[in-house]
Design a protein around this motif. Structure first.
Motif, PDB file in Angstrom:
ATOM      1  N   HIS A  12      -8.067  15.760 -44.732  1.00 18.62           N
ATOM      2  CA  HIS A  12      -7.774  15.137 -46.019  1.00 18.62           C
ATOM      3  C   HIS A  12      -6.930  13.877 -45.827  1.00 18.62           C
ATOM      4  N   GLY A  13      -6.335  13.409 -46.883  1.00 18.93           N
ATOM      5  CA  GLY A  13      -5.471  12.238 -46.848  1.00 18.93           C
ATOM      6  C   GLY A  13      -4.607  12.248 -48.083  1.00 18.93           C
ATOM      7  N   GLY A  14      -3.746  11.260 -48.215  1.00 17.99           N
ATOM      8  CA  GLY A  14      -2.899  11.187 -49.389  1.00 17.99           C
ATOM      9  C   GLY A  14      -3.681  11.174 -50.690  1.00 17.99           C
ATOM     10  N   TRP A  15      -4.927  10.726 -50.613  1.00 22.44           N
ATOM     11  CA  TRP A  15      -5.791  10.656 -51.801  1.00 22.44           C
ATOM     12  C   TRP A  15      -5.931  11.999 -52.527  1.00 22.44           C
ATOM     13  N   CYS A  16      -5.873  13.115 -51.773  1.00 25.69           N
ATOM     14  CA  CYS A  16      -6.134  14.421 -52.395  1.00 25.69           C
ATOM     15  C   CYS A  16      -5.041  14.825 -53.378  1.00 25.69           C
ATOM     16  N   LEU A  36      -1.678  10.948 -43.066  1.00 27.15           N
ATOM     17  CA  LEU A  36      -1.207  11.113 -41.694  1.00 27.15           C
ATOM     18  C   LEU A  36      -2.014  10.241 -40.736  1.00 27.15           C
ATOM     19  N   SER A  37      -1.415   9.900 -39.616  1.00 26.31           N
ATOM     20  CA  SER A  37      -2.054   9.006 -38.636  1.00 26.31           C
ATOM     21  C   SER A  37      -3.437   9.504 -38.234  1.00 26.31           C
ATOM     22  N   GLY A  38      -4.404   8.592 -38.299  1.00 27.44           N
ATOM     23  CA  GLY A  38      -5.760   8.892 -37.868  1.00 27.44           C
ATOM     24  C   GLY A  38      -6.662   9.485 -38.922  1.00 27.44           C
ATOM     25  N   LEU A  39      -6.133   9.655 -40.146  1.00 25.08           N
ATOM     26  CA  LEU A  39      -6.910  10.283 -41.215  1.00 25.08           C
ATOM     27  C   LEU A  39      -6.999   9.375 -42.437  1.00 25.08           C
ATOM     28  N   ARG A 160     -14.353  11.259 -49.217  1.00 21.80           N
ATOM     29  CA  ARG A 160     -13.046  10.884 -48.670  1.00 21.80           C
ATOM     30  C   ARG A 160     -12.595  11.718 -47.474  1.00 21.80           C
ATOM     31  N   LEU A 161     -13.256  12.819 -47.213  1.00 19.72           N
ATOM     32  CA  LEU A 161     -12.890  13.654 -46.072  1.00 19.72           C
ATOM     33  C   LEU A 161     -13.178  12.930 -44.760  1.00 19.72           C
ATOM     34  N   THR A 162     -12.332  13.162 -43.757  1.00 20.10           N
ATOM     35  CA  THR A 162     -12.518  12.548 -42.441  1.00 20.10           C
ATOM     36  C   THR A 162     -12.315  13.605 -41.363  1.00 20.10           C
ATOM     37  N   ALA A 163     -12.881  13.364 -40.192  1.00 22.10           N
ATOM     38  CA  ALA A 163     -12.676  14.254 -39.055  1.00 22.10           C
ATOM     39  C   ALA A 163     -11.225  14.145 -38.572  1.00 22.10           C
ATOM     40  N   GLN A 164     -10.783  15.144 -37.822  1.00 21.42           N
ATOM     41  CA  GLN A 164      -9.390  15.195 -37.366  1.00 21.42           C
ATOM     42  C   GLN A 164      -9.328  15.479 -35.867  1.00 21.42           C
TER      43      GLN A 164
END
Length: 238
Positions: A12-16, A36-39, A160-164
């Motif tokens: 996730h990210g701050g967007w959620c 967070l870094s990388g997301l 908006r989801l990204t890999a971690q």
């Protein structure tokens, strides 16, 4: 009014936190919801160096550079690892820890160990991108995995989801000031469906009974933003 630092979970990210942040700000609270870094909006920074310690430092340094005191740290899912570590690093800047259907780690425990069944499932999708081991590659309909079933909200979330980086889930947490961190008041907002997998007696004991549950999906900040914001507002006044 309170000062909130809202920390997201894996992928996730701050967007959620946008719906919750909007509500809290309307109530007069100061709100920080970093990625967070990388997301998410910081995915261009992904590297093999990113791990749990990186994300703990992200939040610890935010507390320091924003000169926050008495902050209410809120961590969702994997974010529970992060807020626990950040409160351990900067206990003097934290007034409350809130675990939003979140990991609640012990010393020397990784998220992989803490939530083995779920994270082992995610590990099956491990893949390498530019030399970095990644998990949770986004795909259509992935929002449903997090309990977001509304089609419109699900599509917004999927986009908006990204890999971690896998190291975030595999690294064991290390405490520097555990006694000071544990002395900070804590509360737990839990999804009813995940209660059977948690040590509810421990959460109730350590929080002094500040445990509330709601019957909704894991991404409760998206599916029930009114309830989450109202509960956080009440916690900030304790």
């Amino acid at each position: 009014m309170g000062t909130f630092v809202l920390v997201h979970g894996g992928g996730h990210g701050g967007w959620c936190y946008k719906p919750v942040a909007q509500r809290l700000r309307a109530m007069g609270h100061e709100v920080h919801a970093p990625s967070l870094s990388g997301l998410a909006d910081r995915r261009h920074l992904v590297s093999a160096a990113i791990d749990l310690d990186t994300h703990i430092a992200d939040i610890a340094e935010l507390l320091e550079y924003e000169d926050l005191t008495g902050a209410v740290l809120v961590g969702h899912s994997y974010g529970g690892m992060v807020i626990t570590g950040a409160a351990d690093r900067k206990p003097e800047r934290v007034g409350h820890r809130v675990y939003l259907d979140a990991a609640y780690p012990r010393e020397g425990e990784s998220l992989y160990e803490h939530a083995y069944e779920m994270i082992h499932m995610a590990k099956q999708g491990l893949h390498v991108v530019d030399g970095v081991e990644m998990v949770m590659a986004p795909m259509p309909g992935m929002a449903a995995f997090f309990g977001v079933t509304d089609p419109e909200l699900g599509a917004w979330t999927d986009a908006r989801l990204t890999a971690q980086p896998w190291k975030c889930f595999d690294q064991k947490i290390a405490f520097w000031n555990e006694a000071a961190m544990r002395a900070i008041p804590e509360s737990h907002l839990v999804c009813t469906s995940t209660m059977p997998g948690r040590d509810m007696a421990l959460l109730t004991e350590r929080s002094g009974g500040r445990v509330w549950d709601i019957d909704t999906g894991h991404d409760l900040m998206l599916t029930e933003p009114d309830w989450v914001a109202e509960r956080l507002d009440a916690i900030s006044k304790l």
